[in-house]
Write a protein that holds these residues in place. Structure first.
Motif, PDB file in Angstrom:
ATOM      1  N   MET A 198     -10.026  10.547  -0.497  1.00  0.00           N
ATOM      2  CA  MET A 198      -8.887   9.656  -0.228  1.00  0.00           C
ATOM      3  C   MET A 198      -8.195   9.311  -1.540  1.00  0.00           C
ATOM      4  O   MET A 198      -8.825   8.815  -2.468  1.00  0.00           O
ATOM      5  CB  MET A 198      -9.382   8.364   0.438  1.00  0.00           C
TER       6      MET A 198
ATOM      7  N   ASP B 222      -4.052  -0.241   5.409  1.00  0.00           N
ATOM      8  CA  ASP B 222      -5.275  -0.906   5.870  1.00  0.00           C
ATOM      9  C   ASP B 222      -5.570  -0.524   7.318  1.00  0.00           C
ATOM     10  O   ASP B 222      -4.666  -0.442   8.156  1.00  0.00           O
ATOM     11  CB  ASP B 222      -5.136  -2.435   5.759  1.00  0.00           C
TER      12      ASP B 222
ATOM     13  N   ILE C 202      -8.942  -1.264  -0.425  1.00  0.00           N
ATOM     14  CA  ILE C 202      -8.841  -0.102   0.467  1.00  0.00           C
ATOM     15  C   ILE C 202      -9.678  -0.498   1.682  1.00  0.00           C
ATOM     16  O   ILE C 202     -10.829  -0.933   1.539  1.00  0.00           O
ATOM     17  CB  ILE C 202      -9.317   1.216  -0.179  1.00  0.00           C
TER      18      ILE C 202
ATOM     19  N   THR D 126      -0.208   4.398  -0.158  1.00  0.00           N
ATOM     20  CA  THR D 126      -0.897   5.387   0.682  1.00  0.00           C
ATOM     21  C   THR D 126      -2.030   4.678   1.410  1.00  0.00           C
ATOM     22  O   THR D 126      -2.440   3.583   1.029  1.00  0.00           O
ATOM     23  CB  THR D 126      -1.484   6.547  -0.162  1.00  0.00           C
ATOM     24  N   ILE D 127      -2.547   5.317   2.453  1.00  0.00           N
ATOM     25  CA  ILE D 127      -3.689   4.850   3.244  1.00  0.00           C
ATOM     26  C   ILE D 127      -3.549   3.359   3.599  1.00  0.00           C
ATOM     27  O   ILE D 127      -4.188   2.501   2.991  1.00  0.00           O
ATOM     28  CB  ILE D 127      -5.034   5.131   2.539  1.00  0.00           C
TER      29      ILE D 127
ATOM     30  N   LYS E 273      -5.946   6.871  -2.889  1.00  0.00           N
ATOM     31  CA  LYS E 273      -5.379   5.558  -2.578  1.00  0.00           C
ATOM     32  C   LYS E 273      -4.457   5.115  -3.720  1.00  0.00           C
ATOM     33  O   LYS E 273      -4.817   5.189  -4.893  1.00  0.00           O
ATOM     34  CB  LYS E 273      -6.497   4.528  -2.377  1.00  0.00           C
ATOM     35  N   ARG E 274      -3.255   4.622  -3.326  1.00  0.00           N
ATOM     36  CA  ARG E 274      -2.274   4.137  -4.305  1.00  0.00           C
ATOM     37  C   ARG E 274      -1.718   2.791  -3.840  1.00  0.00           C
ATOM     38  O   ARG E 274      -1.433   2.610  -2.660  1.00  0.00           O
ATOM     39  CB  ARG E 274      -1.138   5.140  -4.475  1.00  0.00           C
ATOM     40  N   TRP E 275      -1.568   1.886  -4.794  1.00  0.00           N
ATOM     41  CA  TRP E 275      -1.012   0.553  -4.535  1.00  0.00           C
ATOM     42  C   TRP E 275       0.213   0.348  -5.416  1.00  0.00           C
ATOM     43  O   TRP E 275       0.190   0.686  -6.606  1.00  0.00           O
ATOM     44  CB  TRP E 275      -2.002  -0.553  -4.893  1.00  0.00           C
TER      45      TRP E 275
ATOM     46  N   ILE F  41     -10.734   0.977   5.373  1.00  0.00           N
ATOM     47  CA  ILE F  41     -10.712   2.196   6.214  1.00  0.00           C
ATOM     48  C   ILE F  41     -11.725   2.095   7.351  1.00  0.00           C
ATOM     49  O   ILE F  41     -12.614   1.244   7.346  1.00  0.00           O
ATOM     50  CB  ILE F  41     -11.012   3.451   5.386  1.00  0.00           C
TER      51      ILE F  41
ATOM     52  N   ARG G  86      -3.711   3.990  -8.988  1.00  0.00           N
ATOM     53  CA  ARG G  86      -4.291   5.070  -8.189  1.00  0.00           C
ATOM     54  C   ARG G  86      -5.788   5.166  -8.450  1.00  0.00           C
ATOM     55  O   ARG G  86      -6.217   5.184  -9.602  1.00  0.00           O
ATOM     56  CB  ARG G  86      -3.626   6.382  -8.561  1.00  0.00           C
TER      57      ARG G  86
ATOM     58  N   ASP H 244       0.883  -1.164   0.000  1.00  0.00           N
ATOM     59  CA  ASP H 244       0.000   0.000   0.000  1.00  0.00           C
ATOM     60  C   ASP H 244       0.919   1.212   0.000  1.00  0.00           C
ATOM     61  O   ASP H 244       1.703   1.408   0.926  1.00  0.00           O
ATOM     62  CB  ASP H 244      -0.867   0.018   1.269  1.00  0.00           C
TER      63      ASP H 244
END
Length: 182
Positions: free
Chosen positions: A97, A87, A177, A84-85, A99-101, A179, A145, A82
């Motif tokens: 948000m 788990d 993702i 960003t952000i 989110k990037r993987w 959250i 993303r 991950d």
């Protein structure tokens, strides 16, 4: 009346006797037809004579060359991290948000504009349920993303996404993702 004696001797003119004798002699002089003798000789392979080459259309030759040299396409996506952000992250209600993987194209096919990323479980959280998969060459490490909108209500949310090839077949590791809205 007295029976006549049977005379076995034919009375033919001398010329006919000569012709008959000559025919018998000639028949005896005729060669006898016999099959040729069979001999045991080793069999040798004699290839067929070469056939004159004909021109093959360039399209067929190119397609055949590509078919022979192109390996079977195997799609794969390996989740790395991950970016960003992480788990379990806590987020504000209705927040945006990014989110990037980090993933790797671990198959042998290049991802092009026909490859997709689809929502397979959970809420879309404001994102389109189908996205273009980042184009990537085989073996490349890339960042995927998606921009999400956190739900307004407090709680835990998890959204799962899967890569799909041009034939609509899913492949590789799913990405998530995960959250908690305050």
């Amino acid at each position: 009346m007295t029976p006549k004696k049977f005379n076995a001797r034919l009375k033919l003119p001398r010329v006919w006797w000569g012709v008959a004798f000559l025919l018998l002699v000639l028949a005896g002089c005729r060669p006898v037809l016999r099959p040729p003798p069979v001999t045991a000789t080793p069999q040798t392979y004699r290839p067929a004579p070469p056939v004159a080459a004909t021109a093959t259309p360039a399209v067929e030759a190119a397609a055949l060359s590509q078919a022979l040299s192109t390996p079977v396409c195997i799609d794969n996506l390996t989740f790395l991290a991950d970016a960003t952000i992480p788990d379990g992250s806590e987020v504000e209600p209705n927040s945006t948000m990014d989110k990037r993987w980090e993933v790797k194209n671990s198959g042998n096919c290049n991802w092009d504009e026909r490859y997709r990323l689809r929502l397979i479980a959970g809420p879309a959280m404001g994102a389109a349920q189908e996205q273009a998969l980042y184009p990537a060459r085989s073996g490349a490490q890339v960042t995927i993303r998606i921009v999400f909108q956190a739900p307004a209500e407090a709680g835990s949310y998890r959204s799962a996404w899967q890569a799909y090839n041009p034939d609509g077949q899913p492949f590789g590791d799913p990405i998530f993702i995960d959250i908690r809205v305050k």
